[in-house]
Design a protein around this motif. Structure first.
Motif, mmCIF file in Angstrom:
data_model
loop_
_atom_site.group_PDB
_atom_site.id
_atom_site.type_symbol
_atom_site.label_atom_id
_atom_site.label_comp_id
_atom_site.label_asym_id
_atom_site.label_seq_id
_atom_site.Cartn_x
_atom_site.Cartn_y
_atom_site.Cartn_z
ATOM 1 N N GLY A 68 67.722 -55.462 17.091
ATOM 2 C CA GLY A 68 66.945 -54.610 17.970
ATOM 3 C C GLY A 68 65.454 -54.776 17.836
ATOM 4 O O GLY A 68 64.691 -54.167 18.599
ATOM 5 N N ALA A 69 64.996 -55.587 16.893
ATOM 6 C CA ALA A 69 63.562 -55.788 16.711
ATOM 7 C C ALA A 69 62.994 -56.604 17.862
ATOM 8 O O ALA A 69 63.524 -57.660 18.204
ATOM 9 C CB ALA A 69 63.294 -56.491 15.385
ATOM 10 N N GLY A 70 61.909 -56.120 18.444
ATOM 11 C CA GLY A 70 61.253 -56.858 19.510
ATOM 12 C C GLY A 70 60.304 -57.886 18.918
ATOM 13 O O GLY A 70 59.104 -57.653 18.837
ATOM 14 N N SER A 71 60.850 -59.016 18.499
ATOM 15 C CA SER A 71 60.036 -60.009 17.811
ATOM 16 C C SER A 71 60.248 -61.385 18.397
ATOM 17 O O SER A 71 61.300 -61.677 18.992
ATOM 18 C CB SER A 71 60.385 -60.039 16.318
ATOM 19 N N LEU A 72 59.278 -62.254 18.196
ATOM 20 C CA LEU A 72 59.377 -63.626 18.660
ATOM 21 C C LEU A 72 60.581 -64.322 18.032
ATOM 22 O O LEU A 72 61.278 -65.090 18.691
ATOM 23 C CB LEU A 72 58.075 -64.366 18.306
ATOM 24 N N TYR A 73 60.837 -64.030 16.776
ATOM 25 C CA TYR A 73 61.963 -64.661 16.086
ATOM 26 C C TYR A 73 63.293 -64.252 16.725
ATOM 27 O O TYR A 73 64.183 -65.084 16.927
ATOM 28 C CB TYR A 73 61.953 -64.292 14.604
ATOM 29 N N ASN A 74 63.439 -62.990 17.059
ATOM 30 C CA ASN A 74 64.680 -62.539 17.700
ATOM 31 C C ASN A 74 64.822 -63.078 19.118
ATOM 32 O O ASN A 74 65.933 -63.282 19.610
ATOM 33 C CB ASN A 74 64.750 -61.021 17.719
ATOM 34 N N PHE A 75 63.701 -63.295 19.782
ATOM 35 C CA PHE A 75 63.771 -63.822 21.144
ATOM 36 C C PHE A 75 64.109 -65.315 21.155
ATOM 37 O O PHE A 75 64.871 -65.783 22.001
ATOM 38 C CB PHE A 75 62.439 -63.619 21.866
ATOM 39 N N MET A 76 63.545 -66.064 20.201
ATOM 40 C CA MET A 76 63.570 -67.515 20.299
ATOM 41 C C MET A 76 64.528 -68.212 19.332
ATOM 42 O O MET A 76 64.864 -69.373 19.539
ATOM 43 C CB MET A 76 62.151 -68.087 20.079
ATOM 44 N N VAL A 77 64.940 -67.528 18.260
ATOM 45 C CA VAL A 77 65.701 -68.224 17.234
ATOM 46 C C VAL A 77 67.055 -67.571 16.944
ATOM 47 O O VAL A 77 68.114 -68.204 17.098
ATOM 48 C CB VAL A 77 64.889 -68.346 15.923
ATOM 49 N N ALA A 78 67.057 -66.325 16.493
ATOM 50 C CA ALA A 78 68.271 -65.723 15.944
ATOM 51 C C ALA A 78 69.499 -65.822 16.863
ATOM 52 O O ALA A 78 70.552 -66.336 16.439
ATOM 53 C CB ALA A 78 68.006 -64.270 15.547
#
Length: 310
Positions: free
Chosen positions: A160-170
């Protein structure tokens, strides 16, 4: 029963509301859509936080006003200042302690670890926005008009974190797909789990004394871990193979940004993606008795949220 008003029902506001409610605190969660978790002690309200009159009515009698609301990444210069002005006005009108959710952008380029006593020295547009918000709030605090503090996090991690990592990688690597991330994949970074962000916001709001006010607090965050190391540990936790992860250069990011306004805004932050980004949270940990959630717990939650695809 104490009342806490939280603006923003996203990746940090929702878990903060839940945490306070589980501790028996009454929460009024304000967002444009009136969303958020269901709990008997959480009242979800649809309202515009930039409307100081409406928000003042909602915050009347509140112990704290906690802001986790954030405009779209590409509209910070236009939309953050009026939001910040309204929230500061509401805190002054109601007497609620004002807790701001922030990040490290205002520090600019730092050699070594970010500590709370560093001056604001932004080198980006978004950093100047953040620095201005904090400076104006701190000036109001020092003038005796409000009580204010800011909780600052590193890059967000967790479901649920609004982060670049969650958008692009995870999500990609957990489906077994290749992923790419801007900057140096091997430079060390700290990561702030959204659950620890919520615990820090709650600890400040529930302190019951003057310790939190007039200064910033850093979220207890992971030990230094590069993007590549983090991603390898994430796929290992999922039982999958080592990820196919490549770096995105500034030129490549500019090409992507030609059609994507959010990604275009990442370009000015490349300095932080290419350099170590290390948050020192020792003061918060000593003062409030907090510690970072074990990385294994965070990774397991992320795997459950996004699925492995393997």
């Amino acid at each position: 029963m104490p009342l806490h008003v939280i603006t923003g029902a996203g990746g940090t506001g929702a878990p903060t509301a839940e945490l306070l409610a589980r501790r028996g605190e009454r929460v009024r969660l304000v967002s444009r859509r009136g969303g958020g978790p269901e709990h008997p002690l959480i009242e979800r309200i649809a309202a515009d936080a930039t409307d100081a009159d409406a928000l003042s009515r909602l915050a009347e009698g509140a112990t704290t006003l906690i802001n986790t609301a954030v405009p779209p990444y590409d509209r910070w210069p236009e939309e953050f200042p009026p939001l910040a002005t309204a929230l500061l006005d509401v805190a002054e009108r109601t007497g609620a302690g004002y807790v701001m959710m922030g990040n490290t952008y205002g520090y600019g380029i730092v050699s070594g670890r970010f500590t709370e006593d560093l001056p604001m020295a932004p080198v980006s547009v978004k950093g100047r926005v953040r620095a201005r918000m904090w400076t104006e709030a701190l000036e109001a605090h020092r003038a005796g008009r409000v009580r204010v503090t800011e909780v600052r996090a590193s890059a967000f991690l967790g479901a649920g974190a609004g982060s670049l990592y969650n958008f692009m990688v995870a999500p990609l690597v957990l489906r077994g797909e290749p992923a790419a991330f801007p900057g140096d994949l091997d430079t060390p970074k700290t990561w702030s789990y959204v659950g620890d962000v919520a615990r820090t916001l709650a600890a400040v709001a529930l302190a019951g004394d003057d310790r939190p006010w007039g200064r910033a607090w850093h979220v207890p965050s992971t030990a230094a871990l590069s993007v590549r190391e983090l991603t390898t540990q994430l796929t290992t936790a999922a039982g999958g193979p080592a990820p196919a992860l490549t770096a995105i250069s500034t030129d490549q990011l500019a090409a992507i940004g030609a059609a994507d306004p959010i990604m275009r805004e990442v370009i000015e932050m490349m300095y932080s993606l290419d350099r170590p980004d290390l948050l020192d949270s020792a003061l918060t940990e000593r003062t409030f008795g907090l510690a970072p959630t074990p990385l294994e717990t965070v990774l397991a939650e992320t795997v459950t949220a996004y699925g492995t695809g393997t």
